[in-house]
Design an enzyme around this catalytic site. Sequence first.
Site, mmCIF file in Angstrom:
data_model
loop_
_atom_site.group_PDB
_atom_site.id
_atom_site.type_symbol
_atom_site.label_atom_id
_atom_site.label_comp_id
_atom_site.label_asym_id
_atom_site.label_seq_id
_atom_site.Cartn_x
_atom_site.Cartn_y
_atom_site.Cartn_z
ATOM 1 N N GLY A 9 22.164 -16.142 -27.807
ATOM 2 C CA GLY A 9 23.412 -16.773 -28.180
ATOM 3 C C GLY A 9 24.748 -16.036 -28.250
ATOM 4 O O GLY A 9 24.661 -14.699 -28.222
ATOM 5 N N ARG A 11 27.446 -13.775 -29.715
ATOM 6 C CA ARG A 11 27.258 -12.648 -30.815
ATOM 7 C C ARG A 11 25.920 -12.347 -31.276
ATOM 8 O O ARG A 11 25.979 -12.033 -32.313
ATOM 9 C CB ARG A 11 28.111 -12.846 -31.996
ATOM 10 C CG ARG A 11 29.530 -13.486 -31.738
ATOM 11 C CD ARG A 11 30.330 -12.446 -30.985
ATOM 12 N NE ARG A 11 30.965 -11.601 -31.821
ATOM 13 C CZ ARG A 11 31.185 -10.331 -31.297
ATOM 14 N NH1 ARG A 11 31.412 -10.141 -30.220
ATOM 15 N NH2 ARG A 11 31.551 -9.358 -32.216
ATOM 16 N N SER A 15 25.166 -8.056 -25.281
ATOM 17 C CA SER A 15 25.655 -6.972 -24.658
ATOM 18 C C SER A 15 25.447 -5.599 -25.212
ATOM 19 O O SER A 15 25.301 -4.684 -24.171
ATOM 20 C CB SER A 15 27.303 -7.153 -24.829
ATOM 21 O OG SER A 15 27.566 -8.406 -24.170
ATOM 22 N N ALA A 33 32.859 -6.215 -15.540
ATOM 23 C CA ALA A 33 33.394 -7.133 -16.827
ATOM 24 C C ALA A 33 34.132 -8.327 -16.309
ATOM 25 O O ALA A 33 35.092 -8.207 -15.286
ATOM 26 C CB ALA A 33 34.376 -6.014 -17.544
ATOM 27 N N THR A 34 33.785 -9.401 -17.093
ATOM 28 C CA THR A 34 34.343 -10.873 -16.559
ATOM 29 C C THR A 34 35.464 -11.400 -17.653
ATOM 30 O O THR A 34 35.801 -12.372 -17.359
ATOM 31 C CB THR A 34 33.407 -11.560 -16.469
ATOM 32 O OG1 THR A 34 32.390 -11.761 -17.544
ATOM 33 C CG2 THR A 34 32.353 -11.311 -15.186
ATOM 34 N N HIS A 49 34.253 -3.799 -26.435
ATOM 35 C CA HIS A 49 33.282 -3.583 -25.119
ATOM 36 C C HIS A 49 33.788 -2.016 -24.398
ATOM 37 O O HIS A 49 32.822 -1.301 -24.150
ATOM 38 C CB HIS A 49 33.197 -4.585 -24.114
ATOM 39 C CG HIS A 49 32.482 -5.820 -24.332
ATOM 40 N ND1 HIS A 49 31.244 -6.113 -23.904
ATOM 41 C CD2 HIS A 49 32.401 -6.565 -25.613
ATOM 42 C CE1 HIS A 49 30.735 -7.111 -24.406
ATOM 43 N NE2 HIS A 49 31.540 -7.672 -25.478
ATOM 44 N N GLU A 61 36.835 -4.852 -13.340
ATOM 45 C CA GLU A 61 37.264 -5.823 -14.192
ATOM 46 C C GLU A 61 37.547 -7.117 -13.211
ATOM 47 O O GLU A 61 38.360 -7.026 -12.434
ATOM 48 C CB GLU A 61 38.349 -5.645 -15.134
ATOM 49 C CG GLU A 61 38.152 -4.775 -16.202
ATOM 50 C CD GLU A 61 39.329 -4.325 -17.177
ATOM 51 O OE1 GLU A 61 40.396 -4.795 -16.922
ATOM 52 O OE2 GLU A 61 38.909 -3.579 -18.122
#
Length: 180
Positions: A9, A11, A15, A33-34, A49, A61
């Site tokens: 889920g 949070r 990651s 990274a997106t 992050h 990125e």
Amino acid sequence: MKLILVTGGVRSGKSGFAEEVSARAGESALYVATGVNTDKEMEARIQSHRDRRPSHWGCIETPYDLPMDVGVYQNYPVVLFDCFSTWVTNQMMRIPEGEMGKEKWTDAILQGVDDWLTAMESYEGIVVAVTSEVGLGGVAMSSLGRWFQDVQGAVNQKLGVKANEVYMVVSGIPWKVKGD
């Protein structure tokens, strides 16, 4: 390519767990990274992050394009892709409002994932891919929310089928769902 999928889920700690897996898997990693900096809150998430990543890791990125050129990854034993659910969201937000939910856009997003998975087959390292699980909550109240759930669920299934290992992170605790 060895694919490790980390889901859970929003949070949930996925990651952070994916970063730990990546660090254990190789001396250096390329962080794909997106995230898109759209406001102060998102800016803080992106910075969090960045702050957690080891300084010797590389970073691309790329909020809209899935890097298909495997040569980009070859100097790294590990690629950490964070995350597919943000990438799907970014794709959807570029679609004109009157076009949202149309099959051609769903097909284009899913084809992008298929093309990336095919391209990555020639990568000889480990890919750790992060995605948000959409199958544990209720059905979204809006058509855009339902479309997102449908597309993200299909993306997650494509990744899960290809993955050698799958972890689900719940309240910061990873559960191994697939793999030895």
